[in-house]
Write an enzyme that holds these catalytic residues in place. Structure first.
Site, PDB file in Angstrom:
ATOM      1  N   ASP A   1      39.449  37.271  35.215  1.00 56.64           N
ATOM      2  CA  ASP A   1      38.147  36.784  34.724  1.00 56.64           C
ATOM      3  C   ASP A   1      37.290  37.963  34.274  1.00 56.64           C
ATOM      4  O   ASP A   1      36.272  38.296  34.888  1.00 56.64           O
ATOM      5  CB  ASP A   1      37.439  35.985  35.838  1.00 56.64           C
TER       6      ASP A   1
ATOM      7  N   CYS B   1      35.032  34.686  28.685  1.00 54.52           N
ATOM      8  CA  CYS B   1      33.669  34.174  28.511  1.00 54.52           C
ATOM      9  C   CYS B   1      33.069  34.690  27.212  1.00 54.52           C
ATOM     10  O   CYS B   1      31.864  34.637  27.009  1.00 54.52           O
ATOM     11  CB  CYS B   1      32.798  34.536  29.706  1.00 54.52           C
TER      12      CYS B   1
HETATM   13  N1  SAH Z   1      35.160  36.319  38.551  1.00 51.94           N
HETATM   14  C1  SAH Z   1      33.785  36.623  38.825  1.00 51.94           C
HETATM   15  C2  SAH Z   1      32.999  37.031  37.608  1.00 51.94           C
HETATM   16  C3  SAH Z   1      33.504  38.219  36.892  1.00 51.94           C
HETATM   17  S1  SAH Z   1      32.311  38.956  35.858  1.00 51.94           S
HETATM   18  C4  SAH Z   1      33.122  35.416  39.479  1.00 51.94           C
HETATM   19  O1  SAH Z   1      33.633  34.329  39.323  1.00 51.94           O
HETATM   20  O2  SAH Z   1      32.079  35.579  40.099  1.00 51.94           O
HETATM   21  C5  SAH Z   1      33.122  40.399  35.393  1.00 51.94           C
HETATM   22  C6  SAH Z   1      33.286  41.442  36.479  1.00 51.94           C
HETATM   23  O3  SAH Z   1      34.100  42.459  35.932  1.00 51.94           O
HETATM   24  C7  SAH Z   1      32.024  42.124  36.957  1.00 51.94           C
HETATM   25  O4  SAH Z   1      31.930  41.967  38.342  1.00 51.94           O
HETATM   26  C8  SAH Z   1      32.230  43.604  36.612  1.00 51.94           C
HETATM   27  O5  SAH Z   1      31.772  44.467  37.647  1.00 51.94           O
HETATM   28  C9  SAH Z   1      33.710  43.696  36.510  1.00 51.94           C
HETATM   29  N2  SAH Z   1      34.276  44.731  35.635  1.00 51.94           N
HETATM   30  C10 SAH Z   1      33.895  45.073  34.388  1.00 51.94           C
HETATM   31  N3  SAH Z   1      34.739  45.985  33.861  1.00 51.94           N
HETATM   32  C11 SAH Z   1      35.684  46.212  34.803  1.00 51.94           C
HETATM   33  C12 SAH Z   1      36.855  47.033  34.860  1.00 51.94           C
HETATM   34  N4  SAH Z   1      37.227  47.790  33.829  1.00 51.94           N
HETATM   35  N5  SAH Z   1      37.613  46.985  35.963  1.00 51.94           N
HETATM   36  C13 SAH Z   1      37.266  46.208  37.006  1.00 51.94           C
HETATM   37  N6  SAH Z   1      36.182  45.421  37.015  1.00 51.94           N
HETATM   38  C14 SAH Z   1      35.404  45.408  35.925  1.00 51.94           C
END
Ligand code: SAH
Length: 415
Positions: free
Chosen positions: A319, A359
């Site tokens: 996600d 998204c």
């Molecule tokens: N699945 C979560 C929402 C994810 S939002 C839920 O349902 O609540 C996207 C997330 O990706 C954020 O928490 C952000 O910190 C993380 N993120 C962004 N880039 C990233 C990367 N390269 N590696 C790991 N996490 C990352």
């Protein structure tokens, strides 16, 4: 006086702009505005189509009422196909419609989007509810007007009796709309009284909410963007119906999927690059009496290392954040999705589950399916779609307004 019965200024738009409205959209771009001279920021206006006189000499056609922005490329956001005299009354009615909709379609939670901008015919306004805390976001000049804010806040207070209302400010949006700079913060607290000497300390902006029986902490003062991803709520429950064995929640944020999967899986690991998000995830796990392993890492690096090492899982959730913020990011975004899905598919045990989301509004459902399909070919896996899902129903999708649909969530069986 804004909002009261008064003749609203007229804005003339082109045939092209009018055709877009007739097709069900509610936006008119600046390039389709023919005349909006002297119209003030955020004004309620009457919209007319000016036909091309050389082709068809007709009288201007009335298209309804809209809210005007002097700054945004989206110059008009329609609020009614009829002339609106009393804007306050219309706002109150629309808020009631939004509440009726939630009453009818939102289940198993006290956290949901109460008002979804165009999806609830209230363009420029977003309100989320986390139990007794309301979080409000204002995205346009019209919704930012003092008088409109007062109407909205008083209606929310009367109908939902929140302990507090906080405002979440998106600095970039305010800048684009040329609105005064502002900080996120408390805009209403039930405990702050101005009468007598009864000034108690302001209510806390943190609370606890539940969705599908899973408990979460919410802190309006911290968190990212909206605090929780309410649009995934129904997908959490769906994922938990299929997930089993050892599960990996990639881009787990505060543990939405991980905590739901912990009900059906033997072992759950969550991965995110944000330490504060993982700290909250751990507190959420504690609240639910679950033991979940949280790993702070870059998901791309971790998936590459794990798949190279031959690690396997029975259930994997992907996600990621929106990779395509605009149309031009699309090729890069698709490469990102492909890489993630390819790595994940290599790691799913036969008979396992892949939950893969996007998204990004600019990535269509069929484009995401193509990416997964090409990742399936490259990894020599057979993928069968169990569910092809979207956003939770409290984020209503309006036909004719494609921008209201943005979340994709595919649940697949991997053989
Ligand atoms: N699945 C979560 C929402 C994810 S939002 C839920 O349902 O609540 C996207 C997330 O990706 C954020 O928490 C952000 O910190 C993380 N993120 C962004 N880039 C990233 C990367 N390269 N590696 C790991 N996490 C990352």
């Amino acid at each position: 006086m804004p909002g009261k019965l008064s003749a609203s200024p007229i804005v003339a738009i082109s045939r092209r702009g009018a055709d877009r409205l007739r097709a069900g959209h509610v936006w008119v771009y600046r390039s389709d505005i023919l005349d909006a001279k002297g119209v003030r920021p955020g004004a309620l206006v009457t919209v007319q189509e000016l036909s091309d006189k050389s082709v068809r000499p007709t009288r201007p056609r009335l298209l309804g009422s809209a809210l005007y922005s002097t700054a945004s490329q989206i110059a008009l956001r329609m609020i009614s196909p009829h002339p609106v005299g009393d804007l306050d009354h219309l706002l109150r009615e629309r808020i009631q419609w939004a509440l009726d909709y939630r009453e009818r379609f939102v289940r198993d939670t006290n956290a949901y989007r109460v008002i979804f901008s165009e999806g609830d015919f209230l363009p420029g306004l977003i309100v989320d509810r986390y139990n007794d805390v309301l979080s409000m976001q204002v995205l346009t000049q019209a919704m930012d007007a003092e008088h409109i804010r007062e109407v909205v806040v008083s209606e929310l207070k009367a109908k939902l009796q929140p302990a507090v209302i906080v405002e979440k400010v998106d600095a970039r949006v305010r800048q684009l709309e040329q609105l005064a700079e502002k900080e996120s913060g408390l805009i209403f607290s039930a405990e702050v009284r101005t009468d007598e000497a009864a000034v108690s300390p302001p209510s806390s902006t943190s609370t606890e909410f539940q969705m599908n029986g899973v408990r979460f902490l919410y802190d309006a003062a911290g968190g990212q963007k909206t605090g929780a991803f309410l649009d995934q709520r129904e997908n959490y429950a769906a994922a938990a119906r299929y997930a089993r064995g050892e599960a990996l929640d990639v881009f787990c944020y505060q543990g939405g999927f991980a905590l739901h999967m912990a009900r059906t899986c033997e072992k759950v690991t969550g991965v995110d690059s944000s330490r504060p998000a993982l700290e909250m995830a751990e507190r959420n796990a504690g609240l639910n009496g679950r033991e979940i392993e949280w790993i702070e890492a870059n998901a791309f690096d971790l998936l590459r290392d794990y798949s190279d090492q031959g690690k396997k899982y029975d259930s994997i959730v992907l996600d990621p954040p929106a990779f395509a913020k605009s149309r031009k990011d699309l090729p890069t975004a698709l490469r990102g999705y492909k890489e993630l899905n390819l790595r994940a598919l290599k790691m799913v045990r036969p008979g396992g589950i892949l939950v893969t989301c996007s998204c990004s509004y600019h990535v269509s459902g069929s484009e995401l399916l193509e990416v997964v399909s090409s990742a399936a070919q490259d990894s020599h896996r057979i993928v069968r779609i169990l569910e092809n899902r979207g956003q939770s129903k409290d984020h209503p999708i309006v036909l004719g307004i494609p921008e209201t649909a943005y979340l994709k969530c595919i649940i697949a069986l991997v053989t």
